[in-house]
Design an enzyme around this catalytic site. Structure first.
Site: not given
Length: 193
Positions: A75-77
């Site tokens: 995941s990446d934000t």
């Protein structure tokens, strides 16, 4: 419930984020944590969710030895504001600058999640609009020095003091702003099972 559906799968969470790990526990999942160091660099021409999609997939690509029953999740934000991505601040000075730029304005928090199995890869993303009130210099400096948000995109955690006192409006998933669109993760894992 999800735990039963996935009983024949091994869920691998490739994230050092304590918030994401807690979400997986709260979803009732059995999972292992595996981390691989990657350099989080993306091409300059990418915008908004293209950046977080690219980085989530880049993290997944570091894993090449998945077994048939494995489901890898990366995941990446990012925080997208004024047509530019705000990642994690390098230091407290940059954290103060980032929050000052978000003060009195609306930005987007975009989280991308990559699901990789031995047979394929699927990336989903979610976007939430967050509006900060006009923050005082004292409020910004107090938050940055007491919470040291250097591990957070945009230099803030919505679940922390600054979120309590500073966020005047939110459109979309609160959990997405914390770093994981849990509803999308639940839906994708149900489909993959």
């Amino acid at each position: 419930m999800l735990k039963d559906i996935l009983k024949n799968h091994r869920i691998i969470l490739a994230s050092g984020s304590p918030r994401r790990q807690q979400f997986f526990k709260d979803l009732g999942l059995d999972f292992t944590i595996q981390l691989k160091e990657i350099e989080e660099i993306y091409p300059d021409h990418l915008k908004a969710q293209e950046i977080s999609d690219y980085l989530a997939q880049l993290k997944a690509n570091a894993f090449t030895d998945l077994k048939p029953n494995d489901i890898l999740i990366t995941s990446d934000t990012i925080v997208w504001h004024n047509n530019k991505a705000l990642g994690k601040p390098k230091d407290l000075k940059e954290a103060i600058q980032m929050i000052r730029s978000l003060s009195g304005d609306t930005h987007e928090v975009i989280t991308s999640v990559c699901f990789k199995t031995s047979t394929g890869t699927k990336v989903v993303h979610n976007s939430t609009k967050v509006t900060f009130k006009d923050l005082t210099t004292d409020e910004i400096e107090y938050y940055v020095t007491t919470h040291k948000p250097l591990d957070k995109a945009g230099a803030y955690g919505i679940q922390e003091w600054i979120g309590f006192i500073g966020i005047s409006n939110i459109e979309g998933s609160y959990f997405n702003v914390m770093g994981l669109p849990t509803h999308l993760v639940y839906d994708m894992l149900t489909k993959l099972a």
